[in-house]
Design an enzyme around this catalytic site. Structure first.
Site, PDB file in Angstrom:
ATOM      1  N   CYS A 115      44.244  19.414   2.349  1.00  0.00           N
ATOM      2  CA  CYS A 115      44.544  20.210   0.868  1.00  0.00           C
ATOM      3  C   CYS A 115      43.844  19.252   0.030  1.00  0.00           C
ATOM      4  O   CYS A 115      43.287  19.687  -1.233  1.00  0.00           O
ATOM      5  CB  CYS A 115      46.106  20.284   0.552  1.00  0.00           C
ATOM      6  SG  CYS A 115      46.929  21.358   1.673  1.00  0.00           S
ATOM      7  N   HIS A 255      47.037  20.025  -7.090  1.00  0.00           N
ATOM      8  CA  HIS A 255      47.359  20.824  -5.970  1.00  0.00           C
ATOM      9  C   HIS A 255      48.616  21.818  -6.139  1.00  0.00           C
ATOM     10  O   HIS A 255      49.476  21.290  -6.436  1.00  0.00           O
ATOM     11  CB  HIS A 255      47.240  20.178  -4.694  1.00  0.00           C
ATOM     12  CG  HIS A 255      47.486  20.721  -3.409  1.00  0.00           C
ATOM     13  ND1 HIS A 255      46.703  21.740  -3.019  1.00  0.00           N
ATOM     14  CD2 HIS A 255      48.242  20.404  -2.402  1.00  0.00           C
ATOM     15  CE1 HIS A 255      47.323  22.577  -1.842  1.00  0.00           C
ATOM     16  NE2 HIS A 255      48.250  21.558  -1.461  1.00  0.00           N
ATOM     17  N   ASN A 285      49.712  28.481  -1.662  1.00  0.00           N
ATOM     18  CA  ASN A 285      49.188  27.407  -1.378  1.00  0.00           C
ATOM     19  C   ASN A 285      48.001  27.710  -0.553  1.00  0.00           C
ATOM     20  O   ASN A 285      47.880  27.891   0.700  1.00  0.00           O
ATOM     21  CB  ASN A 285      49.879  26.310  -0.554  1.00  0.00           C
ATOM     22  CG  ASN A 285      49.002  25.033  -0.175  1.00  0.00           C
ATOM     23  OD1 ASN A 285      48.131  24.935  -0.330  1.00  0.00           O
ATOM     24  ND2 ASN A 285      49.941  24.261   0.466  1.00  0.00           N
TER      25      ASN A 285
HETATM   26  N1  COA Z   1      63.170  31.392   3.692  1.00  0.00           N
HETATM   27  C1  COA Z   1      64.586  31.246   3.847  1.00  0.00           C
HETATM   28  N2  COA Z   1      65.089  29.810   4.550  1.00  0.00           N
HETATM   29  C2  COA Z   1      63.902  29.068   4.942  1.00  0.00           C
HETATM   30  C3  COA Z   1      62.890  29.361   4.862  1.00  0.00           C
HETATM   31  C4  COA Z   1      62.433  30.516   4.274  1.00  0.00           C
HETATM   32  N3  COA Z   1      60.979  30.988   3.942  1.00  0.00           N
HETATM   33  N4  COA Z   1      62.013  28.147   5.055  1.00  0.00           N
HETATM   34  C5  COA Z   1      63.207  27.241   5.407  1.00  0.00           C
HETATM   35  N5  COA Z   1      64.261  27.857   4.957  1.00  0.00           N
HETATM   36  C6  COA Z   1      65.680  27.243   5.442  1.00  0.00           C
HETATM   37  C7  COA Z   1      65.599  26.227   6.567  1.00  0.00           C
HETATM   38  O1  COA Z   1      65.634  26.914   7.941  1.00  0.00           O
HETATM   39  C8  COA Z   1      66.730  25.368   6.185  1.00  0.00           C
HETATM   40  O2  COA Z   1      67.577  25.933   6.817  1.00  0.00           O
HETATM   41  P1  COA Z   1      68.993  25.197   7.402  1.00  0.00           P
HETATM   42  O3  COA Z   1      69.641  24.170   6.095  1.00  0.00           O
HETATM   43  O4  COA Z   1      70.161  26.147   7.700  1.00  0.00           O
HETATM   44  O5  COA Z   1      68.427  24.263   8.413  1.00  0.00           O
HETATM   45  C9  COA Z   1      66.876  25.605   4.650  1.00  0.00           C
HETATM   46  O6  COA Z   1      65.920  26.357   4.143  1.00  0.00           O
HETATM   47  C10 COA Z   1      66.282  24.143   4.244  1.00  0.00           C
HETATM   48  O7  COA Z   1      65.004  23.747   4.526  1.00  0.00           O
HETATM   49  P2  COA Z   1      64.282  22.678   4.033  1.00  0.00           P
HETATM   50  O8  COA Z   1      62.863  22.494   4.946  1.00  0.00           O
HETATM   51  O9  COA Z   1      65.013  21.472   4.069  1.00  0.00           O
HETATM   52  O10 COA Z   1      63.766  23.135   2.640  1.00  0.00           O
HETATM   53  P3  COA Z   1      63.141  22.380   1.425  1.00  0.00           P
HETATM   54  O11 COA Z   1      63.834  22.561   0.128  1.00  0.00           O
HETATM   55  O12 COA Z   1      62.405  21.303   2.079  1.00  0.00           O
HETATM   56  O13 COA Z   1      61.778  23.463   1.345  1.00  0.00           O
HETATM   57  C11 COA Z   1      59.325  23.806   1.739  1.00  0.00           C
HETATM   58  C12 COA Z   1      60.871  23.758   2.130  1.00  0.00           C
HETATM   59  C13 COA Z   1      58.400  23.828   2.902  1.00  0.00           C
HETATM   60  C14 COA Z   1      59.325  24.577   0.775  1.00  0.00           C
HETATM   61  C15 COA Z   1      59.409  22.298   0.960  1.00  0.00           C
HETATM   62  O14 COA Z   1      59.779  21.388   1.941  1.00  0.00           O
HETATM   63  C16 COA Z   1      57.837  22.039   0.609  1.00  0.00           C
HETATM   64  O15 COA Z   1      57.316  22.666  -0.246  1.00  0.00           O
HETATM   65  N6  COA Z   1      57.306  21.013   1.392  1.00  0.00           N
HETATM   66  C17 COA Z   1      56.045  20.467   1.022  1.00  0.00           C
HETATM   67  C18 COA Z   1      54.867  21.278   1.654  1.00  0.00           C
HETATM   68  C19 COA Z   1      53.594  20.665   1.306  1.00  0.00           C
HETATM   69  O16 COA Z   1      53.291  20.085   0.624  1.00  0.00           O
HETATM   70  N7  COA Z   1      52.724  21.247   2.360  1.00  0.00           N
HETATM   71  C20 COA Z   1      51.308  20.696   2.640  1.00  0.00           C
HETATM   72  C21 COA Z   1      50.889  19.810   1.907  1.00  0.00           C
HETATM   73  S1  COA Z   1      49.728  20.541   0.877  1.00  0.00           S
END
Ligand code: COA
Length: 348
Positions: A115, A255, A285
């Site tokens: 990214c 970003h 994104n």
């Molecule tokens: N819809 C519903 N539930 C979802 C889901 C979706 N699309 N994606 C994940 N979940 C669930 C998970 O399975 C997890 O369930 P569990 O607690 O029963 O295991 C729960 O939501 C929490 O997951 P988690 O990964 O801890 O959520 P989060 O708050 O960290 O949010 C992201 C997930 C991906 C949105 C977040 O971590 C993020 O934005 N990370 C950075 C992304 C990033 O910067 N990417 C690349 C660099 S550019």
């Protein structure tokens, strides 16, 4: 001493809108979860029938940037493209764009920095101009992430999307434009975000012909925490390097990975959200394209006035992160380039 400054911005996004509601019928997710956890409401996904390949999107964005800059393709000395989704492994997206533009005098190459691809590419061009190696260059950030998304993985398919942004960078003797750029990487954390197969790293390719290559794997939670720390740290480095403080920043263009990351960054830097540009709700994104698309929208919407301090800051796979401090130089007054440029297209 020669410096580099941006003289034109452009962007291009696919027509097809994929809403959170649409995604509810693809994976086990909900509009409520996606909006609350990411800030994304919809995103754009390329269609083959609409000429929306990586090269197509990037070429349109580049044409828009060159129109604003008032330059012809033959005056480009260099084309640098940040992307992880070129149409082909080779030749580079940059060479495909060069052909589409008929920019016969440019040296063209791609650069892979996740990214952060756009900021890495901007840095290379900034340095090439400062070193006297080139005068006028095109910097592109483009992705067609839909081609490598695993549409069964709700943790990533709701986040990623397609689009392109471009800037024309020219040399100047004035003390404005790109004041400084800052890049960092940490390969020890490469496993937080990577493509699962593809390229030469497919030892069992003959046994796995049905496996779709290039699927993404992401540890979102650990990335999330690193993103905030790294982006805040490199933003501070950019401020200190230019003897500026948070109050001096007119607009931050970060970003667009997650609205919670952006808000935490703003909070960390003590910059109110009114001075932070976001469009993640519309586009999700788009990896290396998020910053140049946002820069183009902010520019065409008149949010960047001549002399404004603009901080660009990114974070992505690698891990890579970076920042650029700009002193905006496109004139928005009578006769300025923006006078002739159309506003950002209505994208609803
Ligand atoms: N819809 C519903 N539930 C979802 C889901 C979706 N699309 N994606 C994940 N979940 C669930 C998970 O399975 C997890 O369930 P569990 O607690 O029963 O295991 C729960 O939501 C929490 O997951 P988690 O990964 O801890 O959520 P989060 O708050 O960290 O949010 C992201 C997930 C991906 C949105 C977040 O971590 C993020 O934005 N990370 C950075 C992304 C990033 O910067 N990417 C690349 C660099 S550019």
């Amino acid at each position: 001493m020669q410096r580099a400054h941006i003289i034109g911005t452009g962007s291009s996004i696919p027509e097809r809108i994929l809403s959170n509601k649409d995604l509810e019928s693809i994976v086990n997710t909900s509009d409520e979860w996606i909006v609350r956890r990411t800030g994304i409401r919809e995103r754009r996904i390329s269609s083959n029938g609409r000429d929306e390949s990586t090269t197509d999107l990037a070429t349109r964005a580049s044409v828009n940037a060159m129109k604003m800059a008032g330059i012809s393709p033959s005056s480009l000395d260099m084309i640098v493209v940040g992307t992880v989704t070129p149409d082909r492994q080779f030749p580079s997206a940059a060479c495909m764009i060069q052909k589409a533009l008929n920019a016969e005098n440019a040296a063209a190459f791609d650069l892979s920095a996740g990214c952060s691809g756009f900021l890495y590419a901007l840095t290379m061009v900034n340095n090439a101009i400062r070193a006297g190696m080139c005068k006028t260059a095109l910097v592109v950030g483009v992705e067609r992430l839909s081609s490598i998304i695993n549409w069964q993985d709700r943790g990533t398919c709701v986040l990623l999307a397609d689009g392109a942004g471009a800037v024309v960078v020219d040399s100047t003797e004035e003390h404005h434009g790109i004041l400084s750029t800052h890049l960092k990487s940490d390969g020890t954390f490469w496993e937080l975000l990577y493509s699962l197969d593809g390229n030469s790293y497919v030892p069992e390719i003959l046994q796995d012909v049905n496996k779709r290559p290039f699927h993404l794997k992401m540890d979102g939670n650990r990335l999330f925490k690193r993103a905030i720390g790294c982006m805040a740290e490199i933003s501070r480095e950019a401020l200190e390097h230019n003897s500026l403080c948070s109050h001096d920043i007119d607009l931050v263009i970060p970003h667009q990975a997650n609205i919670r990351i952006i808000k935490s960054l703003a909070n960390n830097l003590r910059i109110p959200m009114e001075r932070v540009y976001t469009n993640i709700h519309k586009y999700g994104n788009t990896s290396s394209a998020t910053i140049p698309i946002a820069l183009d929208e902010a520019n065409r919407d008149g949010l960047l006035t001549k002399g404004a301090h603009v901080l660009l800051v990114s974070f992505g796979a690698g891990l890579t992160w970076g920042a650029a401090m700009l002193k905006w130089s496109i004139s928005d007054g009578p006769g300025g380039r923006l006078e002739q440029a159309p506003p950002a297209p209505e994208r609803q």
